[in-house]
Design a protein around this motif. Structure first.
Motif, short mmCIF file in Angstrom:
data_model
loop_
_atom_site.label_atom_id
_atom_site.label_comp_id
_atom_site.label_asym_id
_atom_site.label_seq_id
_atom_site.Cartn_x
_atom_site.Cartn_y
_atom_site.Cartn_z
N THR A 11 -1.17 1.08 -16.36
CA THR A 11 -0.69 -0.27 -16.05
C THR A 11 0.41 -0.27 -15.00
O THR A 11 0.66 -1.29 -14.37
CB THR A 11 -0.19 -1.00 -17.32
N SER A 12 1.04 0.88 -14.78
CA SER A 12 2.09 0.95 -13.75
C SER A 12 1.54 1.07 -12.33
O SER A 12 2.27 0.90 -11.36
CB SER A 12 3.04 2.11 -14.04
N ILE A 13 0.25 1.34 -12.18
CA ILE A 13 -0.36 1.48 -10.86
C ILE A 13 -0.55 0.09 -10.26
O ILE A 13 -1.27 -0.74 -10.81
CB ILE A 13 -1.72 2.21 -10.93
N THR A 14 0.09 -0.15 -9.12
CA THR A 14 -0.04 -1.44 -8.44
C THR A 14 -0.78 -1.32 -7.11
O THR A 14 -1.30 -2.30 -6.60
CB THR A 14 1.34 -2.08 -8.19
N ASN A 15 -0.80 -0.11 -6.55
CA ASN A 15 -1.46 0.13 -5.28
C ASN A 15 -2.21 1.46 -5.37
O ASN A 15 -1.57 2.51 -5.44
CB ASN A 15 -0.43 0.16 -4.14
N ILE A 28 -9.70 23.79 1.20
CA ILE A 28 -9.69 24.00 2.65
C ILE A 28 -8.87 25.24 3.01
O ILE A 28 -9.25 26.03 3.87
CB ILE A 28 -9.15 22.75 3.38
N LYS A 29 -7.76 25.43 2.32
CA LYS A 29 -6.88 26.58 2.60
C LYS A 29 -7.55 27.91 2.27
O LYS A 29 -7.28 28.92 2.91
CB LYS A 29 -5.59 26.47 1.79
N THR A 30 -8.42 27.91 1.24
CA THR A 30 -9.01 29.16 0.77
C THR A 30 -10.49 29.32 1.10
O THR A 30 -11.10 30.32 0.74
CB THR A 30 -8.85 29.27 -0.76
N GLY A 31 -11.06 28.32 1.75
CA GLY A 31 -12.49 28.37 2.05
C GLY A 31 -13.36 28.06 0.84
O GLY A 31 -14.54 28.40 0.82
N GLY A 32 -12.78 27.40 -0.14
CA GLY A 32 -13.51 27.06 -1.37
C GLY A 32 -14.41 25.85 -1.18
O GLY A 32 -14.35 25.13 -0.18
N LEU A 33 -15.25 25.62 -2.18
CA LEU A 33 -16.17 24.49 -2.18
C LEU A 33 -15.78 23.54 -3.31
O LEU A 33 -15.26 23.97 -4.33
CB LEU A 33 -17.60 24.97 -2.39
N TRP A 34 -16.06 22.25 -3.14
CA TRP A 34 -15.76 21.27 -4.16
C TRP A 34 -16.97 20.39 -4.42
O TRP A 34 -17.87 20.32 -3.60
CB TRP A 34 -14.55 20.41 -3.78
N VAL A 35 -16.97 19.72 -5.57
CA VAL A 35 -18.06 18.82 -5.94
C VAL A 35 -17.63 17.37 -5.71
O VAL A 35 -18.29 16.64 -4.99
CB VAL A 35 -18.47 19.04 -7.42
N HIS A 36 -16.52 16.96 -6.34
CA HIS A 36 -16.00 15.60 -6.20
C HIS A 36 -14.50 15.68 -5.94
O HIS A 36 -13.85 16.67 -6.28
CB HIS A 36 -16.24 14.77 -7.47
N LEU A 37 -13.96 14.60 -5.40
CA LEU A 37 -12.54 14.56 -5.05
C LEU A 37 -11.80 13.50 -5.84
O LEU A 37 -12.35 12.44 -6.16
CB LEU A 37 -12.39 14.28 -3.55
N ARG A 38 -10.53 13.80 -6.12
CA ARG A 38 -9.63 12.89 -6.82
C ARG A 38 -8.32 12.84 -6.04
O ARG A 38 -7.88 13.85 -5.50
CB ARG A 38 -9.33 13.39 -8.24
N THR A 39 -7.66 11.66 -6.04
CA THR A 39 -6.38 11.51 -5.37
C THR A 39 -5.30 11.22 -6.40
O THR A 39 -5.43 10.30 -7.21
CB THR A 39 -6.41 10.37 -4.33
N CYS A 40 -4.24 12.02 -6.38
CA CYS A 40 -3.11 11.85 -7.28
C CYS A 40 -2.37 10.56 -6.92
O CYS A 40 -2.05 10.33 -5.76
CB CYS A 40 -2.16 13.04 -7.17
N GLN A 41 -2.11 9.74 -7.91
CA GLN A 41 -1.45 8.46 -7.67
C GLN A 41 0.07 8.58 -7.62
O GLN A 41 0.75 7.63 -7.26
CB GLN A 41 -1.88 7.44 -8.72
N THR A 42 0.61 9.76 -7.89
CA THR A 42 2.05 9.98 -7.78
C THR A 42 2.41 10.49 -6.39
O THR A 42 3.30 9.95 -5.74
CB THR A 42 2.54 10.97 -8.85
N GLU A 85 -5.84 10.33 -21.67
CA GLU A 85 -7.30 10.45 -21.60
C GLU A 85 -7.97 9.08 -21.55
O GLU A 85 -8.93 8.80 -22.26
CB GLU A 85 -7.84 11.28 -22.77
N GLU A 86 -7.43 8.20 -20.69
CA GLU A 86 -7.98 6.87 -20.52
C GLU A 86 -8.48 6.68 -19.09
O GLU A 86 -7.91 7.22 -18.15
CB GLU A 86 -6.92 5.80 -20.79
N MET A 87 -9.54 5.89 -18.98
CA MET A 87 -10.12 5.59 -17.67
C MET A 87 -10.27 4.08 -17.54
O MET A 87 -10.54 3.40 -18.53
CB MET A 87 -11.48 6.27 -17.55
N VAL A 88 -10.09 3.59 -16.32
CA VAL A 88 -10.28 2.16 -16.08
C VAL A 88 -10.85 1.97 -14.69
O VAL A 88 -10.51 2.72 -13.75
CB VAL A 88 -8.95 1.38 -16.23
N GLU A 89 -11.75 1.03 -14.55
CA GLU A 89 -12.26 0.65 -13.23
C GLU A 89 -11.32 -0.38 -12.63
O GLU A 89 -10.66 -1.12 -13.37
CB GLU A 89 -13.68 0.10 -13.33
N TYR A 90 -11.26 -0.42 -11.33
CA TYR A 90 -10.41 -1.43 -10.67
C TYR A 90 -11.20 -2.15 -9.60
O TYR A 90 -12.28 -1.74 -9.26
CB TYR A 90 -9.14 -0.79 -10.09
#
Length: 90
Positions: A11-15, A28-42, A85-90
């Motif tokens: 509820t504290s997330i406004t943007n 990218i730094k280690t030449g690794g591979l990823w499946v999906h990406l997440r962005t930290c809101q802090t 452990e909660e998820m919400v769509e925005y």
């Protein structure tokens, strides 16, 4: 977010921040591979999800205690709170 049933972290997330590079900054730094990406809101860092070999975002949470991430995948609009452990769509 304003739903009274959600944890205070969500509820504290406004943007919502979404990384614009389309890469896991640690893979990218280690030449690794990823499946999906997440962005930290802090802090705004974009890292890979738990389906990725290095699970950088969960490691980031454990190291920093930054609680909320957003999906950085096109077409996905959701937030996840690690401690509650909660998820919400925005």
């Amino acid at each position: 977010m304003s739903d009274q049933n959600l944890c205070t972290h969500l509820t504290s997330i406004t943007n919502v921040q979404i990384g614009d590079e389309g890469v896991c900054e640690e893979c990218i730094k280690t030449g690794g591979l990823w499946v999906h990406l997440r962005t930290c809101q802090t802090c705004g860092i974009t890292l890979c999800c738990d389906q990725s070999p290095q699970t950088h975002m969960t490691k980031h949470f454990r190291h920093t205690n930054h609680p909320v991430v957003a999906s950085a995948e096109k077409g996905e609009r959701w937030l996840y709170c690690y401690p509650d452990e909660e998820m919400v769509e925005y």
